[in-house]
Scaffold this active site. Structure first.
Site, PDB file in Angstrom:
ATOM      1  N   ASN A  14       0.832  -1.209   0.000  1.00  0.00           N
ATOM      2  CA  ASN A  14       0.000   0.000   0.000  1.00  0.00           C
ATOM      3  C   ASN A  14       0.866   1.259   0.000  1.00  0.00           C
ATOM      4  O   ASN A  14       0.545   2.234  -0.691  1.00  0.00           O
ATOM      5  CB  ASN A  14      -0.955   0.021   1.199  1.00  0.00           C
ATOM      6  CG  ASN A  14      -2.302  -0.587   0.880  1.00  0.00           C
ATOM      7  OD1 ASN A  14      -2.898  -0.297  -0.146  1.00  0.00           O
ATOM      8  ND2 ASN A  14      -2.778  -1.440   1.770  1.00  0.00           N
ATOM      9  N   LEU A  87      -0.534   0.588  18.164  1.00  0.00           N
ATOM     10  CA  LEU A  87      -1.465   1.636  18.549  1.00  0.00           C
ATOM     11  C   LEU A  87      -0.728   2.974  18.559  1.00  0.00           C
ATOM     12  O   LEU A  87       0.362   3.085  19.131  1.00  0.00           O
ATOM     13  CB  LEU A  87      -2.030   1.334  19.942  1.00  0.00           C
ATOM     14  CG  LEU A  87      -3.101   2.281  20.465  1.00  0.00           C
ATOM     15  CD1 LEU A  87      -4.366   2.185  19.621  1.00  0.00           C
ATOM     16  CD2 LEU A  87      -3.412   1.955  21.917  1.00  0.00           C
ATOM     17  N   ASN A 102      -5.856   5.905   8.569  1.00  0.00           N
ATOM     18  CA  ASN A 102      -5.516   4.487   8.548  1.00  0.00           C
ATOM     19  C   ASN A 102      -6.492   3.776   7.625  1.00  0.00           C
ATOM     20  O   ASN A 102      -7.608   4.247   7.407  1.00  0.00           O
ATOM     21  CB  ASN A 102      -5.630   3.903   9.960  1.00  0.00           C
ATOM     22  CG  ASN A 102      -5.250   2.430  10.012  1.00  0.00           C
ATOM     23  OD1 ASN A 102      -4.269   2.012   9.418  1.00  0.00           O
ATOM     24  ND2 ASN A 102      -6.047   1.644  10.716  1.00  0.00           N
ATOM     25  N   HIS A 104      -8.346  -0.009   7.230  1.00  0.00           N
ATOM     26  CA  HIS A 104      -8.624  -1.265   7.928  1.00  0.00           C
ATOM     27  C   HIS A 104      -9.258  -2.236   6.937  1.00  0.00           C
ATOM     28  O   HIS A 104     -10.154  -1.846   6.184  1.00  0.00           O
ATOM     29  CB  HIS A 104      -9.571  -1.011   9.107  1.00  0.00           C
ATOM     30  CG  HIS A 104      -9.810  -2.229   9.925  1.00  0.00           C
ATOM     31  ND1 HIS A 104      -8.871  -2.733  10.794  1.00  0.00           N
ATOM     32  CD2 HIS A 104     -10.870  -3.075   9.988  1.00  0.00           C
ATOM     33  CE1 HIS A 104      -9.349  -3.826  11.362  1.00  0.00           C
ATOM     34  NE2 HIS A 104     -10.568  -4.057  10.883  1.00  0.00           N
ATOM     35  N   GLU A 174      -8.179  -1.775  -1.550  1.00  0.00           N
ATOM     36  CA  GLU A 174      -7.191  -0.877  -0.932  1.00  0.00           C
ATOM     37  C   GLU A 174      -6.415  -0.124  -2.006  1.00  0.00           C
ATOM     38  O   GLU A 174      -6.291   1.101  -1.945  1.00  0.00           O
ATOM     39  CB  GLU A 174      -6.221  -1.681  -0.045  1.00  0.00           C
ATOM     40  CG  GLU A 174      -6.851  -2.245   1.205  1.00  0.00           C
ATOM     41  CD  GLU A 174      -5.921  -3.157   1.991  1.00  0.00           C
ATOM     42  OE1 GLU A 174      -6.302  -3.541   3.097  1.00  0.00           O
ATOM     43  OE2 GLU A 174      -4.816  -3.490   1.502  1.00  0.00           O
TER      44      GLU A 174
END
Length: 193
Positions: A14, A87, A102, A104, A174
């Site tokens: 990505n 995290l 972000n 997911h 994505e």
């Protein structure tokens, strides 16, 4: 020029798609790639793309502000997480309010939270017997997968899908959407600033 930093923990496919998306842009560029994994393939991708990289460890990330200092010293305006497994600590969220996104590999709020990444997500989707999955692009806060949702895209899950075929479908979404959504979010934030 808006400078993006990408955080990645693994392969970096990505990250590469995002960097390539902005290569021809006169307004936005990927200026730095950061990783918590010294053997991550994303470092090789960064080198091939001629993008500087920075490696940090858990102690540096959670017990100092060194990572923010690196971002500020590189004039980073926007942060993108692309397969980054840790995290994000509060100090980093505060340094870049509404400027960290972000992706997911599921339709949040389902299949999110601590430990829900990569194949863990696709296995859970398969076991749950749901008819669709997809991607969620969201802002990052101090909790796993709880930031405001920016964009979702769905794909069908059929009976003979395996976690691997589900992953392939999700990866395709994505690659198709993440670079464009990042660009839209950045351009929108510029208009509002």
């Amino acid at each position: 020029m808006i400078n993006i930093a990408i955080f990645a923990s693994g392969s970096g496919s990505n990250a590469q798609k995002i960097a390539e998306h902005f290569q021809g842009s006169s307004d936005i560029r990927v200026s730095l790639i950061l990783t918590n994994n010294p053997t991550a393939f994303v470092l090789e991708r960064a080198e091939k793309l001629d993008i500087p990289s920075h490696i940090f460890n858990r102690e540096t990330f959670y017990k100092s502000t060194d990572v923010v200092d690196v971002l500020k010293n590189n004039n980073i305006d926007f942060v993108v997480l692309a397969g980054f497994m840790w995290l994000v600590p509060g100090y980093l969220v505060e340094a870049y309010p509404n400027k960290i996104v972000n992706i997911h590999p599921a339709l949040l709020p389902k299949f999110g939270g601590k430990g829900m990444y990569g194949d863990h997500v696709h296995n859970a989707v398969k076991q749950a017997g749901v008819k669709e999955t997809g991607i969620t692009i969201h802002y990052v806060n101090e909790h796993y997968d709880e930031g405001n949702i920016i964009f979702q895209s769905k794909c069908e899950v059929v009976e003979n899908d395996t976690p691997q075929t589900i992953a392939e479908k999700v990866h395709a979404l994505e690659y198709q959407h993440y670079p464009n959504v990042i660009e839209e979010v950045i351009l929108k934030s510029l208009k509002n600033s």
